[in-house]
Write a protein that holds these residues in place. Structure first.
Motif, PDB file in Angstrom:
ATOM      1  N   GLY A 180      48.572  46.358  42.011  1.00  0.00           N
ATOM      2  CA  GLY A 180      49.313  45.323  41.300  1.00  0.00           C
ATOM      3  C   GLY A 180      49.187  45.513  39.794  1.00  0.00           C
ATOM      4  N   ARG A 181      49.838  44.624  39.048  1.00  0.00           N
ATOM      5  CA  ARG A 181      49.833  44.782  37.585  1.00  0.00           C
ATOM      6  C   ARG A 181      48.609  44.094  36.974  1.00  0.00           C
ATOM      7  NH1 ARG A 181      51.616  40.387  34.663  1.00  0.00           N
ATOM      8  NH2 ARG A 181      52.308  38.588  35.881  1.00  0.00           N
ATOM      9  N   ILE A 182      48.248  44.543  35.779  1.00  0.00           N
ATOM     10  CA  ILE A 182      47.170  43.914  35.025  1.00  0.00           C
ATOM     11  C   ILE A 182      47.731  42.675  34.322  1.00  0.00           C
ATOM     12  CG2 ILE A 182      45.586  44.216  33.083  1.00  0.00           C
ATOM     13  CD1 ILE A 182      45.466  47.183  33.795  1.00  0.00           C
ATOM     14  N   ASP A 183      47.001  41.558  34.399  1.00  0.00           N
ATOM     15  CA  ASP A 183      47.446  40.301  33.809  1.00  0.00           C
ATOM     16  C   ASP A 183      46.629  40.004  32.550  1.00  0.00           C
ATOM     17  OD1 ASP A 183      48.832  37.825  33.626  1.00  0.00           O
ATOM     18  OD2 ASP A 183      47.090  36.820  34.497  1.00  0.00           O
ATOM     19  N   PRO A 184      47.181  40.254  31.352  1.00  0.00           N
ATOM     20  CA  PRO A 184      46.418  40.041  30.108  1.00  0.00           C
ATOM     21  C   PRO A 184      45.947  38.598  29.936  1.00  0.00           C
ATOM     22  CG  PRO A 184      48.401  41.333  29.684  1.00  0.00           C
ATOM     23  CD  PRO A 184      48.509  40.820  31.085  1.00  0.00           C
ATOM     24  N   LEU A 185      46.751  37.643  30.399  1.00  0.00           N
ATOM     25  CA  LEU A 185      46.355  36.237  30.241  1.00  0.00           C
ATOM     26  C   LEU A 185      45.094  35.928  31.042  1.00  0.00           C
ATOM     27  CD1 LEU A 185      46.868  33.470  29.076  1.00  0.00           C
ATOM     28  CD2 LEU A 185      48.475  33.008  30.956  1.00  0.00           C
ATOM     29  N   SER A 186      44.974  36.508  32.242  1.00  0.00           N
ATOM     30  CA  SER A 186      43.766  36.297  33.036  1.00  0.00           C
ATOM     31  C   SER A 186      42.539  36.880  32.349  1.00  0.00           C
ATOM     32  CB  SER A 186      43.929  36.941  34.424  1.00  0.00           C
ATOM     33  OG  SER A 186      44.894  36.262  35.192  1.00  0.00           O
ATOM     34  N   ILE A 187      42.711  38.057  31.723  1.00  0.00           N
ATOM     35  CA  ILE A 187      41.594  38.668  30.987  1.00  0.00           C
ATOM     36  C   ILE A 187      41.169  37.754  29.842  1.00  0.00           C
ATOM     37  CG2 ILE A 187      40.931  40.616  29.526  1.00  0.00           C
ATOM     38  CD1 ILE A 187      42.813  42.360  31.219  1.00  0.00           C
ATOM     39  N   ALA A 188      42.146  37.240  29.107  1.00  0.00           N
ATOM     40  CA  ALA A 188      41.836  36.343  27.988  1.00  0.00           C
ATOM     41  C   ALA A 188      41.148  35.071  28.475  1.00  0.00           C
ATOM     42  CB  ALA A 188      43.121  36.003  27.232  1.00  0.00           C
ATOM     43  N   LEU A 189      41.632  34.511  29.572  1.00  0.00           N
ATOM     44  CA  LEU A 189      41.028  33.290  30.095  1.00  0.00           C
ATOM     45  C   LEU A 189      39.594  33.523  30.574  1.00  0.00           C
ATOM     46  CD1 LEU A 189      44.018  31.718  32.099  1.00  0.00           C
ATOM     47  CD2 LEU A 189      42.896  30.755  30.065  1.00  0.00           C
ATOM     48  N   SER A 190      39.325  34.694  31.158  1.00  0.00           N
ATOM     49  CA  SER A 190      37.952  34.979  31.597  1.00  0.00           C
ATOM     50  C   SER A 190      37.004  35.057  30.409  1.00  0.00           C
ATOM     51  CB  SER A 190      37.905  36.276  32.407  1.00  0.00           C
ATOM     52  OG  SER A 190      38.126  37.410  31.595  1.00  0.00           O
ATOM     53  N   LEU A 191      37.491  35.626  29.298  1.00  0.00           N
ATOM     54  CA  LEU A 191      36.667  35.714  28.088  1.00  0.00           C
ATOM     55  C   LEU A 191      36.394  34.342  27.489  1.00  0.00           C
ATOM     56  CD1 LEU A 191      38.031  38.827  26.161  1.00  0.00           C
ATOM     57  CD2 LEU A 191      35.668  38.421  26.826  1.00  0.00           C
ATOM     58  N   VAL A 192      37.452  33.530  27.327  1.00  0.00           N
ATOM     59  CA  VAL A 192      37.267  32.223  26.678  1.00  0.00           C
ATOM     60  C   VAL A 192      36.614  31.220  27.622  1.00  0.00           C
ATOM     61  CG1 VAL A 192      39.144  32.551  25.030  1.00  0.00           C
ATOM     62  CG2 VAL A 192      39.628  31.489  27.238  1.00  0.00           C
ATOM     63  N   THR A 193      36.414  31.596  28.865  1.00  0.00           N
ATOM     64  CA  THR A 193      35.585  30.779  29.761  1.00  0.00           C
ATOM     65  C   THR A 193      34.111  31.085  29.541  1.00  0.00           C
ATOM     66  OG1 THR A 193      37.293  30.620  31.472  1.00  0.00           O
ATOM     67  CG2 THR A 193      35.016  30.287  32.168  1.00  0.00           C
ATOM     68  N   MET A 194      33.759  32.372  29.550  1.00  0.00           N
ATOM     69  CA  MET A 194      32.355  32.772  29.494  1.00  0.00           C
ATOM     70  C   MET A 194      31.733  32.562  28.116  1.00  0.00           C
ATOM     71  SD  MET A 194      31.493  33.756  32.510  1.00  0.00           S
ATOM     72  CE  MET A 194      29.935  34.486  32.066  1.00  0.00           C
ATOM     73  N   LEU A 195      32.427  32.972  27.063  1.00  0.00           N
ATOM     74  CA  LEU A 195      31.806  32.972  25.734  1.00  0.00           C
ATOM     75  C   LEU A 195      31.388  31.573  25.267  1.00  0.00           C
ATOM     76  CD1 LEU A 195      33.970  35.656  23.873  1.00  0.00           C
ATOM     77  CD2 LEU A 195      31.798  35.950  25.043  1.00  0.00           C
ATOM     78  N   PRO A 196      32.270  30.562  25.296  1.00  0.00           N
ATOM     79  CA  PRO A 196      31.838  29.247  24.814  1.00  0.00           C
ATOM     80  C   PRO A 196      30.793  28.585  25.692  1.00  0.00           C
ATOM     81  CG  PRO A 196      34.101  29.146  25.624  1.00  0.00           C
ATOM     82  CD  PRO A 196      33.717  30.578  25.616  1.00  0.00           C
ATOM     83  N   ILE A 197      30.824  28.840  27.009  1.00  0.00           N
ATOM     84  CA  ILE A 197      29.812  28.238  27.879  1.00  0.00           C
ATOM     85  C   ILE A 197      28.424  28.746  27.505  1.00  0.00           C
ATOM     86  CG2 ILE A 197      28.897  28.261  30.239  1.00  0.00           C
ATOM     87  CD1 ILE A 197      31.738  27.955  31.253  1.00  0.00           C
ATOM     88  N   VAL A 198      28.309  30.056  27.338  1.00  0.00           N
ATOM     89  CA  VAL A 198      26.996  30.622  27.005  1.00  0.00           C
ATOM     90  C   VAL A 198      26.565  30.191  25.604  1.00  0.00           C
ATOM     91  CG1 VAL A 198      25.712  32.758  26.695  1.00  0.00           C
ATOM     92  CG2 VAL A 198      27.329  32.552  28.574  1.00  0.00           C
TER      93      VAL A 198
END
Length: 481
Positions: A180-198
């Motif tokens: 399937g295709r790579i979804d840039p929005l999902s990559i961005a959402l995974s980053l902005v989920t992890m970074l602020p939580i930590v």
């Protein structure tokens, strides 16, 4: 196994280089924590994306790209003169390191299709971490006694060069046949989920409950919800959320997260206690931990035949109970513990975590379809790296806060000396070397007692974390066989 050895040696060496880095770069306590934390923070934010990318473009290809980048940045880090430069270099190492670990575990999933063979292969994979951790203090101790602290980063070069030559010849390529295709929005959402939580967890642990700490956590959770909702709507998601409906998968991830949080937090204060409180050289301090790392290796291999016959819901909690007793030994001493006591405590810790994590990692890759091995492995590695961040953030920050509130500084210090000695034990040792004998002895005695007051509290938190991991294993893994 080469990147596994690399990452484990690199992490252990850094723990033992902390006093030397502290004395050379004069960081604040917060800067020192960020230098340690930024690598697993970036790593944790990118692992899911990189694991999924490996499924798509090829796991071996991603492994080679990550290895080349990791080697180049390691050389840069070795010659970086400032703490700010080190923080940036560690962030870059996290970016390339995120390409390494999911690739190794997912390649094992595709190479070993027989479950008994795969269980043994994963035990060897986990043993690679322990072997690297055992070699790290010894090799690092030799380097730190004869060379500058930057030499510890150069260990990556002799490990990565053979990997770059041999992997294309010896390791078969594997990928998802229908990526399937790579979804840039999902990559961005995974980053902005992890970074602020930590980041928020770090802020709460250091400054208590406040808007500065809670707001990033809430923001991260909101982005996390958006990430999950998007994955459920996509035909080919970055992370298949249905994996978490399987008790064996989610339970094993929970065990990894809690146990690694405890282990890394323990290493953070043990390495400093051995060198800065007990006055041991880096090499001798590393040798104190070797029996525990050896116990971790033996336990990880011996649990393989046991795991064929005994349910994970029994094996994992029993193993972690042994680890909890190691933390309890340190906690009951109130932080006033000698090298022999620490060695025994680390043996108990190593036996339990070595056995438990062999079982939990095998459950993670066995629960996922072969074509999603990279993404599943990335979740396992994310738990490891998030645990590393939390271990340093929670236990390390509590230790730093306890030190700051209990250290008593002698009169006559300059403003710069007061700041350095009041922030970290390493800073106090440096300042003491600049003072007259009586004032130096007074400062060192106060600083060491202030540090050890936090060790006892941190060890009790370690007991709670490991007991929680045992309960998760007993409940969530009860249907796993």
């Amino acid at each position: 196994m080469m990147p596994v050895l690399l990452v484990s040696i690199d992490n252990t060496v850094l723990n033992f280089a902390l006093p030397a880095i502290s004395e050379a770069t004069q960081p604040s306590g917060t800067q020192l924590l960020w230098m340690v934390d930024i690598y697993p923070l970036v790593l944790a934010g990118l692992l899911v994306s990189m694991g999924s990318l490996g499924d798509r473009i090829g796991r071996r290809k991603l492994l080679l790209i990550g290895s080349a980048g990791f080697g180049v940045v390691s050389v840069v880090a070795a010659f970086t003169p400032s703490i700010e430069g080190l923080i940036i270099a560690r962030a870059a190492l996290g970016f390339f390191g995120a390409m390494l670990m999911p690739s190794t575990l997912s390649l094992l999933r595709s190479i070993f299709t027989d479950r008994d063979e795969r269980r043994l292969a994963i035990a060897v994979w986990a043993t690679g971490f322990a072997v690297g951790s055992a070699l790290g203090p010894i090799v690092g101790g030799v380097l730190l006694e004869h060379f500058a602290w930057g030499s510890v980063f150069l260990i990556a070069v002799p490990l990565l060069l053979p990997l770059l030559v041999c992997a294309p010849l010896l390791v078969p390529e594997s990928r998802d046949p229908h990526p399937g295709r790579i979804d840039p929005l999902s990559i961005a959402l995974s980053l902005v989920t992890m970074l602020p939580i930590v980041y928020g967890i770090k802020a709460v642990a250091e400054n208590g409950l406040s808007l500065v700490g809670l707001a990033p956590v809430v923001a991260g959770l909101v982005f996390g919800v958006l990430f999950v909702r998007r994955q459920k709507r996509l035909t080919t998601p970055l992370l298949d959320m249905t994996l978490f409906r399987r008790g064996a998968f989610s339970g094993a991830v929970g065990v990894n997260l809690l146990s690694v949080t405890a282990l890394v937090g323990c290493l953070f204060f043990i390495s400093q206690h051995l060198q800065l409180v007990l006055g041991m050289s880096p090499l001798n301090a590393g040798l104190v931990l070797v029996p525990g790392l050896g116990a971790m290796i033996v336990a990880g291999l011996l649990v393989v035949p046991v795991a064929r016959r005994v349910r994970p819901s029994i094996v994992v909690p029993l193993a972690l109970t042994v680890s909890a007793s190691g933390f309890a030994l340190i906690a009951l001493s109130g932080g006033q513990i000698d090298a022999g006591g620490l060695a025994l405590a680390f043996v108990l810790l190593g036996v339990g975590i070595g056995a438990a994590e062999t079982v939990s990692n095998e459950l993670i890759v066995a629960s996922a379809p072969a074509e999603k091995a990279g993404a599943a492995s990335a979740v396992s590695e994310t738990a490891y790296e998030l645990g590393a961040v939390l271990g340093t953030a929670i236990l390390g920050t509590i230790l730093t806060a306890s030190y700051r509130s209990n250290v008593i500084l002698p009169d006559g210090l300059t403003a710069a000396q007061q700041h350095s000695a009041g922030e970290t034990l390493g800073g106090a040792v440096t300042v003491a070397s600049q003072l007259p004998t009586d004032a130096a002895a007074q400062l060192l005695d106060s600083a060491r007692h202030a540090f050890d007051s936090g060790v006892g509290v941190s060890a009790w938190i370690g007991v709670g974390l490991v007991v929680s991991a045992a309960l998760v294993g007993a409940i969530a893994l009860r249907r796993a066989r």
